[in-house]
Design an enzyme around this catalytic site. Structure first.
Site, mmCIF file in Angstrom:
data_model
loop_
_atom_site.group_PDB
_atom_site.id
_atom_site.type_symbol
_atom_site.label_atom_id
_atom_site.label_comp_id
_atom_site.label_asym_id
_atom_site.label_seq_id
_atom_site.Cartn_x
_atom_site.Cartn_y
_atom_site.Cartn_z
ATOM 1 C CG ASP A 111 24.733 2.088 -35.640
ATOM 2 O OD1 ASP A 111 24.203 0.892 -35.233
ATOM 3 O OD2 ASP A 111 25.629 1.746 -36.786
ATOM 4 C CD GLU A 112 21.645 -1.220 -37.675
ATOM 5 O OE1 GLU A 112 20.714 -1.805 -38.082
ATOM 6 O OE2 GLU A 112 22.669 -1.698 -37.655
ATOM 7 C CG ASP A 118 22.228 1.624 -40.589
ATOM 8 O OD1 ASP A 118 22.908 2.128 -39.922
ATOM 9 O OD2 ASP A 118 22.820 0.865 -41.500
#
Length: 204
Positions: free
Chosen positions: A105-106, A9
């Protein structure tokens, strides 16, 4: 064969990318949001100084400014974020070809192998974290466990720029005290239903 799963993350991704463009933003409370001319717009990401004022992702701009009157607000630059996301995912692919993005974003990474242990995975995760920081300037929190759900939970335990291992030896100690909403896909509505029947923590 036990699985070795990472959940990676990028910390405050939109805000972190903006800080790469303008380093002066790192030390002042800043957030990326919808149109700041609209008070009903929401916070999309915030940097570490803004977090100290308890600014929260998804709260309205007026709520955030009430907590932090000096909050600097920036519009999102989505094409730039997509470009940086591809760069980060390319780093992940240096560690495994089993990379599953979960939003911009992960990502989950599967490093399962016959001779791989979770403890080895923890060391690799720290190497990955340093590589991302050196090559992009971004920080990433990584959860390491034997399932996607627990790896995702692990990446939320320590932020920013950290690795958290959830394994058989520490599972009860780490998980039992956590609020039930910590689990993947247990949102506010589900949490309220579980609370109503006396379930408040993961241990319960």
């Amino acid at each position: 064969m036990d699985r070795t799963i990472f959940h990676c993350d990028c910390n405050g991704f939109y805000a972190s990318v903006e800080c790469l463009l303008d380093s002066s933003l790192k030390d002042i409370p800043m957030a990326v949001c919808g149109n700041p001319e609209h008070r009903h717009g929401i916070i999309l990401a915030k940097n570490e100084p803004a977090k100290r004022f308890q600014v929260q992702t998804a709260e309205t701009i007026w709520q955030a400014r009430k907590k932090c009157p000096g909050l600097v607000l920036l519009p999102p630059h989505h094409s730039l974020y997509r470009q940086v996301s591809k760069q980060v995912n390319a780093i992940y692919e240096q560690y495994t070809d089993l990379v599953e993005p979960f939003g911009i974003d992960e990502a989950w990474l599967d490093l399962t192998a016959p001779d791989m242990t979770l403890e080895q995975g923890e060391r690799i995760a720290n190497h990955l974290r340093h590589t991302v920081r050196e090559e992009t300037g971004l920080t990433v929190s990584v959860g390491v466990s034997d399932s996607r759900v627990l790896a995702k939970l692990g990446s939320d335990l320590k932020k920013p720029d950290a690795v958290s291992l959830i394994c058989e030896q520490n599972r009860s100690q780490v998980l039992d005290p956590l609020p039930i909403g910590s689990l993947l896909f247990v949102g506010r509505a589900t949490a309220r239903k579980l609370n109503a029947i006396g379930i408040y923590t993961v241990g319960q």
